[in-house]
Design an enzyme around this catalytic site. Structure first.
Site, PDB file in Angstrom:
ATOM      1  CE  LYS A  11     -38.101   4.430  27.426  1.00 67.89           C
ATOM      2  NZ  LYS A  11     -37.350   4.952  26.281  1.00 67.89           N
ATOM      3  N   PRO A  93     -29.363   4.625  34.671  1.00 68.34           N
ATOM      4  CG  PRO A  93     -28.264   4.018  32.704  1.00 68.34           C
ATOM      5  CD  PRO A  93     -29.073   3.456  33.829  1.00 68.34           C
ATOM      6  CB  VAL A  94     -29.600  10.561  34.705  1.00 65.72           C
ATOM      7  CG1 VAL A  94     -30.070  10.178  36.090  1.00 65.72           C
ATOM      8  CG2 VAL A  94     -28.162  11.032  34.737  1.00 65.72           C
ATOM      9  CB  ALA A  96     -29.821   6.249  29.915  1.00 66.72           C
ATOM     10  N   GLY A  97     -32.310   7.434  27.975  1.00 69.65           N
ATOM     11  CA  GLY A  97     -33.388   6.917  27.121  1.00 69.65           C
ATOM     12  C   GLY A  97     -33.966   5.642  27.708  1.00 69.65           C
ATOM     13  N   GLY A 100     -35.601   6.419  33.406  1.00 70.66           N
ATOM     14  CA  GLY A 100     -35.338   6.375  34.846  1.00 70.66           C
ATOM     15  C   GLY A 100     -36.179   7.392  35.616  1.00 70.66           C
ATOM     16  N   GLY A 101     -36.250   8.626  35.104  1.00 69.30           N
ATOM     17  CA  GLY A 101     -37.063   9.659  35.758  1.00 69.30           C
ATOM     18  C   GLY A 101     -38.540   9.293  35.746  1.00 69.30           C
ATOM     19  CB  SER A 102     -40.706   7.809  33.143  1.00 70.91           C
ATOM     20  OG  SER A 102     -40.610   8.903  32.269  1.00 70.91           O
ATOM     21  CG  ASP A 135     -40.898   7.404  28.092  1.00 73.29           C
ATOM     22  OD1 ASP A 135     -41.655   7.214  27.119  1.00 73.29           O
ATOM     23  OD2 ASP A 135     -39.702   7.716  27.973  1.00 73.29           O
TER      24      ASP A 135
HETATM   25  O1  C5P Z   1     -42.391  14.072  28.763  1.00 77.63           O
HETATM   26  P1  C5P Z   1     -40.900  14.075  28.909  1.00 77.63           P
HETATM   27  O2  C5P Z   1     -40.428  14.731  30.164  1.00 77.63           O
HETATM   28  O3  C5P Z   1     -40.311  12.726  28.684  1.00 77.63           O
HETATM   29  O4  C5P Z   1     -40.383  14.958  27.685  1.00 77.63           O
HETATM   30  C1  C5P Z   1     -39.370  15.915  27.765  1.00 77.63           C
HETATM   31  C2  C5P Z   1     -39.381  16.764  26.519  1.00 77.63           C
HETATM   32  O5  C5P Z   1     -39.033  15.969  25.366  1.00 77.63           O
HETATM   33  C3  C5P Z   1     -40.693  17.408  26.138  1.00 77.63           C
HETATM   34  O6  C5P Z   1     -40.859  18.658  26.775  1.00 77.63           O
HETATM   35  C4  C5P Z   1     -40.567  17.563  24.623  1.00 77.63           C
HETATM   36  O7  C5P Z   1     -39.775  18.689  24.287  1.00 77.63           O
HETATM   37  C5  C5P Z   1     -39.773  16.329  24.221  1.00 77.63           C
HETATM   38  N1  C5P Z   1     -40.656  15.213  23.812  1.00 77.63           N
HETATM   39  C6  C5P Z   1     -41.302  15.269  22.586  1.00 77.63           C
HETATM   40  N2  C5P Z   1     -42.130  14.256  22.210  1.00 77.63           N
HETATM   41  C7  C5P Z   1     -42.292  13.168  23.008  1.00 77.63           C
HETATM   42  C8  C5P Z   1     -41.632  13.088  24.247  1.00 77.63           C
HETATM   43  C9  C5P Z   1     -40.813  14.134  24.627  1.00 77.63           C
HETATM   44  O8  C5P Z   1     -41.149  16.236  21.835  1.00 77.63           O
HETATM   45  N3  C5P Z   1     -43.104  12.203  22.613  1.00 77.63           N
END
Ligand code: C5P
Length: 289
Positions: A11, A93-94, A96-97, A100-102, A135
């Site tokens: 995304k 890409p990792v 990257a925002g 990919g992991g999601s 995500d």
């Molecule tokens: O859920 P995800 O693995 O994408 O998030 C990784 C980390 O990023 C969370 O542990 C949190 O520190 C931060 N995060 C956040 N607010 C979000 C998404 C992620 O603070 N909405």
């Protein structure tokens, strides 16, 4: 059925606004997200226990991997004494925002539901998904969506697919928790108006859409190359350019494929990972045999 292969899309964020912080430290967001045609290819075979293989060495294939977590959570929730051999062919890409992991977790949830004939609903899969990563629900549903909460409140929008996207990934990625931590320290003046952006998308108005392509994390991400990449994308005809998610990938929006490809070709001389992509409707899908 012994094996399925799914395609799980990446995304971009067309907008990302931080609206608050929850007690558990997660940030509440208001976002417009768009699935793009860059896919993780995930093959699932019935097996014993959860085993994971990946075609790139820099992705750990242990219990911390989102795909591994997704499989364990799925079997526990569905009360199935099952196992799976997961093979991930990574294209996103990792750090990257681009989620990919999601996408990997989303692909495993959707794929296992099919492989084991469990019949869980999309909403049930999203409930499982949010426990793995913010995500994951969007990665399951895809398309164009307004996304709130930490990622669990998804309102699908009519897909607006008539533009092209050049994505540039700099050599250094960004860790999501670090980006949010810096945001807490620095704050931002950048505030997208997601209502305006939603209206522009719903009326297929590319020019108005591009005016609201903004990201509250753009400066707190500390991605070093963001400004330089935005400048280069703009100089090569982008209608808007922005970092996606918590970075570090940056994208430009183009009105024609020709312009997007031209920008990609120029930027690829400096940056190894560049992509010319298109927005897509839908999320995880099955690969036809
Ligand atoms: O859920 P995800 O693995 O994408 O998030 C990784 C980390 O990023 C969370 O542990 C949190 O520190 C931060 N995060 C956040 N607010 C979000 C998404 C992620 O603070 N909405």
């Amino acid at each position: 059925m012994k094996q399925v292969t799914v395609l799980a899309p990446a995304k971009i964020n067309l907008a990302l606004d931080v609206t608050g912080v929850r007690q558990d430290g997660y940030h509440t967001l208001d976002m417009i997200m768009q699935a793009v045609n860059l896919y993780e290819v995930i093959t699932l075979r019935k097996g014993v226990g959860v085993k994971l293989k990946c075609n790139v060495p820099y992705v750990p294939c242990n219990e911390k991997n989102t795909a591994h977590k997704a499989a364990r959570l799925f079997f526990e929730y569905a009360k199935i004494d099952g196992g799976v051999d997961i093979t991930i062919e990574k294209h996103v890409p990792v750090k990257a925002g681009m989620a990919g992991g999601s996408a990997d977790a989303a692909g495993v949830l959707v794929g296992l539901n099919m492989l084991y004939g469990t019949g869980l609903s999309v909403e049930q899969l999203c409930e499982l998904g949010i426990k793995i990563g913010a995500d994951v629900p969007f990665a399951i549903k895809g398309g164009t969506a307004r996304v709130k909460g930490i990622g669990e409140e998804i309102t699908p929008l009519k897909p607006f697919l008539y533009y092209y996207i050049t994505v540039v990934m700099p050599s250094a990625g960004i860790s999501t928790p670090a980006a949010f931590k810096r945001y807490d320290e620095l704050g931002t003046d950048i505030r997208p108006d997601c209502d305006k952006l939603q209206k522009a998308i719903e009326s297929y108005n590319l020019e108005d859409m591009c005016k609201e392509v903004k990201n509250s994390l753009q400066f707190s991400s500390a991605a070093k190359d963001t400004d330089a990449i935005c400048k280069a994308l703009n100089e090569n005809g982008a209608l808007a350019s922005m970092m996606t998610g918590s970075g570090a990938a940056v994208f430009g929006i183009y009105s024609s494929q020709e312009k997007a490809l031209q920008a990609k070709n120029i930027l690829s001389k400096t940056y190894e990972q560049t992509f010319c992509l298109e927005p897509i409707s839908g999320g995880v899908k099955f690969k036809s045999l």
